[in-house]
Design a protein around this motif. Structure first.
Motif, PDB file in Angstrom:
ATOM      1  N   ALA A 156       6.058  -4.458   7.413  1.00 15.69           N
ATOM      2  CA  ALA A 156       6.617  -5.359   8.416  1.00 15.69           C
ATOM      3  C   ALA A 156       7.502  -6.676   7.712  1.00 15.69           C
ATOM      4  N   VAL A 157       7.061  -7.066   6.585  1.00 18.40           N
ATOM      5  CA  VAL A 157       7.572  -8.129   5.987  1.00 18.40           C
ATOM      6  C   VAL A 157       9.116  -7.941   5.530  1.00 18.40           C
ATOM      7  N   GLU A 158       9.478  -9.079   5.482  1.00 16.92           N
ATOM      8  CA  GLU A 158      11.278  -9.271   4.984  1.00 16.92           C
ATOM      9  C   GLU A 158      11.233  -9.308   3.418  1.00 16.92           C
ATOM     10  N   ALA A 159      11.596  -8.402   2.560  1.00 11.85           N
ATOM     11  CA  ALA A 159      11.458  -8.262   1.171  1.00 11.85           C
ATOM     12  C   ALA A 159      12.470  -9.029   0.626  1.00 11.85           C
ATOM     13  N   ASP A 160      12.076  -9.899  -0.654  1.00  8.11           N
ATOM     14  CA  ASP A 160      12.635 -11.074  -1.090  1.00  8.11           C
ATOM     15  C   ASP A 160      11.963 -11.059  -2.735  1.00  8.11           C
ATOM     16  N   VAL A 161      12.588 -11.891  -3.594  1.00  6.25           N
ATOM     17  CA  VAL A 161      12.206 -12.041  -4.818  1.00  6.25           C
ATOM     18  C   VAL A 161      10.807 -12.570  -4.694  1.00  6.25           C
ATOM     19  N   HIS A 162      10.634 -13.533  -3.946  1.00 10.10           N
ATOM     20  CA  HIS A 162       9.425 -14.394  -3.850  1.00 10.10           C
ATOM     21  C   HIS A 162       8.298 -13.553  -3.510  1.00 10.10           C
ATOM     22  N   LEU A 163       8.604 -12.539  -2.658  1.00 14.37           N
ATOM     23  CA  LEU A 163       7.574 -11.488  -2.058  1.00 14.37           C
ATOM     24  C   LEU A 163       7.040 -10.613  -3.024  1.00 14.37           C
ATOM     25  N   VAL A 164       8.190 -10.204  -4.009  1.00 19.26           N
ATOM     26  CA  VAL A 164       7.852  -9.328  -4.996  1.00 19.26           C
ATOM     27  C   VAL A 164       7.122 -10.133  -6.166  1.00 19.26           C
ATOM     28  N   GLY A 165       7.105 -11.165  -6.265  1.00 17.25           N
ATOM     29  CA  GLY A 165       6.271 -12.105  -7.308  1.00 17.25           C
ATOM     30  C   GLY A 165       4.966 -12.213  -6.659  1.00 17.25           C
ATOM     31  N   THR A 166       4.815 -12.408  -5.445  1.00 17.55           N
ATOM     32  CA  THR A 166       3.470 -12.339  -4.921  1.00 17.55           C
ATOM     33  C   THR A 166       2.741 -10.857  -4.869  1.00 17.55           C
ATOM     34  N   LEU A 167       3.581 -10.003  -4.651  1.00 20.22           N
ATOM     35  CA  LEU A 167       2.834  -8.664  -4.956  1.00 20.22           C
ATOM     36  C   LEU A 167       2.468  -8.300  -6.509  1.00 20.22           C
ATOM     37  N   LEU A 168       3.342  -8.842  -7.261  1.00 19.50           N
ATOM     38  CA  LEU A 168       3.143  -8.457  -8.621  1.00 19.50           C
ATOM     39  C   LEU A 168       1.808  -9.217  -9.151  1.00 19.50           C
ATOM     40  N   SER A 169       1.656 -10.398  -8.544  1.00 19.04           N
ATOM     41  CA  SER A 169       0.310 -11.277  -8.732  1.00 19.04           C
ATOM     42  C   SER A 169      -0.879 -10.539  -8.215  1.00 19.04           C
ATOM     43  N   LEU A 170      -0.600  -9.653  -7.211  1.00 18.79           N
ATOM     44  CA  LEU A 170      -1.892  -9.106  -6.476  1.00 18.79           C
ATOM     45  C   LEU A 170      -2.037  -7.785  -7.217  1.00 18.79           C
ATOM     46  N   ASN A 171      -1.160  -7.211  -8.167  1.00 18.62           N
ATOM     47  CA  ASN A 171      -0.980  -5.766  -8.588  1.00 18.62           C
ATOM     48  C   ASN A 171      -2.466  -5.327  -8.947  1.00 18.62           C
ATOM     49  N   LYS A 172      -3.358  -6.176  -9.555  1.00 20.22           N
ATOM     50  CA  LYS A 172      -4.555  -5.505 -10.126  1.00 20.22           C
ATOM     51  C   LYS A 172      -5.696  -5.478  -9.023  1.00 20.22           C
ATOM     52  N   ALA A 173      -5.268  -6.175  -8.005  1.00 23.28           N
ATOM     53  CA  ALA A 173      -6.173  -5.961  -6.970  1.00 23.28           C
ATOM     54  C   ALA A 173      -5.737  -5.209  -5.734  1.00 23.28           C
ATOM     55  N   MET A 174      -4.785  -4.524  -5.791  1.00 26.81           N
ATOM     56  CA  MET A 174      -4.182  -3.840  -5.061  1.00 26.81           C
ATOM     57  C   MET A 174      -4.826  -2.316  -4.763  1.00 26.81           C
ATOM     58  N   PRO A 175      -5.229  -1.747  -3.817  1.00 28.74           N
ATOM     59  CA  PRO A 175      -5.906  -0.472  -3.665  1.00 28.74           C
ATOM     60  C   PRO A 175      -4.729   0.592  -3.615  1.00 28.74           C
ATOM     61  N   GLU A 176      -5.164   1.877  -4.185  1.00 22.33           N
ATOM     62  CA  GLU A 176      -4.235   2.765  -4.269  1.00 22.33           C
ATOM     63  C   GLU A 176      -3.311   3.164  -2.834  1.00 22.33           C
ATOM     64  N   THR A 177      -3.876   3.008  -1.884  1.00 23.75           N
ATOM     65  CA  THR A 177      -3.269   3.374  -0.730  1.00 23.75           C
ATOM     66  C   THR A 177      -1.853   2.430  -0.407  1.00 23.75           C
ATOM     67  N   THR A 178      -2.024   1.197  -1.036  1.00 29.04           N
ATOM     68  CA  THR A 178      -0.932   0.285  -0.777  1.00 29.04           C
ATOM     69  C   THR A 178      -0.117   0.385  -1.883  1.00 29.04           C
ATOM     70  N   LYS A 179      -0.187   0.839  -3.119  1.00 26.51           N
ATOM     71  CA  LYS A 179       0.563   0.696  -4.257  1.00 26.51           C
ATOM     72  C   LYS A 179       1.858   1.443  -3.916  1.00 26.51           C
TER      73      LYS A 179
END
Length: 393
Positions: A117-140
């Motif tokens: 649902a979100v609008e993807a941009d560079v800052h969102l990518v940065g947030t996703l990368l910071s959450l990478n280790k906590a991200m469940p397999e269903t979301t990766k």
């Protein structure tokens, strides 16, 4: 009177239109003084804004105004849909960023439905990368798709100009001494023949011509991108990874990409896919610039043909004096050393001014760089000419 009842003979009343705009800006608390009510789309826009920004106000009126996003994923999904309906993409990206910061919505980005649902941009990518280790397999997989879309958009925007600019710089850096007329580098030729100036004729007789060559595919320049992956450098990591992939695609440039916090990781073997590079980073943690530069220094085999680009805010957690000694040693050996405090579209970043001044004293000025300027910076470094440092540095 409602905000929609503002037309006389089909023409909007300028005074009422001003009240409507002020009402949207002020948020409708009792003290806003407009006396203007909203309805229809205006009311929906106001609700979307109040859900995010109304919580910062004080008092009962603010409480009444603040709808809030709540804790449920469905309400957030509806809100994300609303803001994409009512606001342009650039505003949506800012509101999403504020929602993550103000309302703690990072955890919801771990849900595939939210990412879609979100609008993807560079800052969102940065947030996703910071959450990478906590991200469940269903979301990766969904997260990788979001990151890939942003990366592909950046490559379309930046790749062609970067290749063209650097190909020209490589050609010009391959000097020849018997050039054809249209290949003569007049600035260097004049500088090399100043001793042959004839004052009576007010001219120079050039005994040695210096010309532009054409860099063959076998002529290599070595580029080492050394990237600080602390949390504040998220946007810079994204852009640097894209540029790293573009540089790696050029046969005349041998590119190495190194990321670091308190440890150093060489991601060169993943440069064919910047998405893999990004998911190989781990945003956050400490910083040891000295250790990272020690590794980069160990990889240099042709100093005179090497450009090292350090991308960091210079908040050093390692040994400061050793870091500066390494930079000085690399420059003394012929390495072109570039320090970028940020590689992003943002304004002047926060950085360690003492370290920046110390590097400038070594002849390695530190400055922030926009992605559009980066090809020019690299071209100048390859040609060993002054860097195009922005006035706002």
């Amino acid at each position: 009177m409602t905000a929609e009842a503002v037309a006389v003979d089909g023409v909007a009343d300028p005074g009422q239109e001003r009240l409507r705009r002020w009402r949207l800006v002020l948020g409708g608390d009792a003290a806003d003084g407009t006396g203007c009510e909203l309805s229809g789309q205006d009311a929906a826009m106001d609700g979307a804004l109040a859900a995010l920004y109304g919580r910062g106000d004080k008092g009962r009126a603010a409480k009444d105004r603040s709808a809030g996003l709540g804790a449920s994923a469905p309400s957030v999904a509806r809100w994300l849909g609303d803001i994409r309906t009512y606001f342009p993409s650039s505003v949506v990206q800012v509101m999403q960023r504020d929602a993550i910061d103000r309302l703690g919505l990072s955890a919801l980005l771990l849900e595939p439905e939210m990412l879609e649902a979100v609008e993807a941009d560079v800052h969102l990518v940065g947030t996703l990368l910071s959450l990478n280790k906590a991200m469940p397999e269903t979301t990766k997989e969904t997260a990788r798709a979001v990151v890939r879309k942003v990366v592909q958009d950046l490559e379309k925007r930046l790749a062609s100009r970067t290749r063209a600019t650097l190909t020209g710089a490589l050609d010009r850096s391959a000097r020849i001494n018997r050039p054809r007329h249209h290949d003569i580098d007049w600035n260097r030729t004049i500088a090399a023949n100043l001793k042959h100036y004839l004052p009576e004729y007010r001219t120079i007789v050039p005994e040695r011509l210096i010309g532009y060559g054409r860099a063959s595919q076998s002529v290599k320049k070595e580029v080492i991108l050394c990237i600080d992956q602390s949390g504040s450098m998220a946007a810079s990591v994204v852009y640097a990874s894209v540029f790293g992939a573009v540089l790696a695609s050029m046969r005349s440039i041998n590119t190495r990409l190194v990321v670091f916090d308190t440890a150093v990781v060489d991601l060169t073997d993943q440069l064919d896919d910047p998405v893999d590079v990004l998911f190989g980073t781990q945003l956050g943690g400490g910083t040891d610039i000295n250790r990272a530069l020690a590794y980069c220094q160990s990889q240099i085999t042709r100093p005179a043909e090497t450009v090292v680009v350090l991308i960091s805010d210079l908040y050093e957690g390692g040994i400061r004096n050793e870091m500066l000694k390494r930079v000085a040693a690399m420059k003394a050996s012929g390495v072109q050393f570039v320090t970028l405090l940020a590689l992003s579209d943002e304004g002047t970043p926060a950085y360690d001014r003492e370290h920046a001044s110390a590097l400038a004293a070594l002849g390695a000025p530190a400055f922030a760089c926009t992605p559009d300027l980066f090809p020019e910076v690299m071209a100048a470094a390859i040609e060993k000419r002054p860097l195009p440092i922005p006035d706002t540095a």
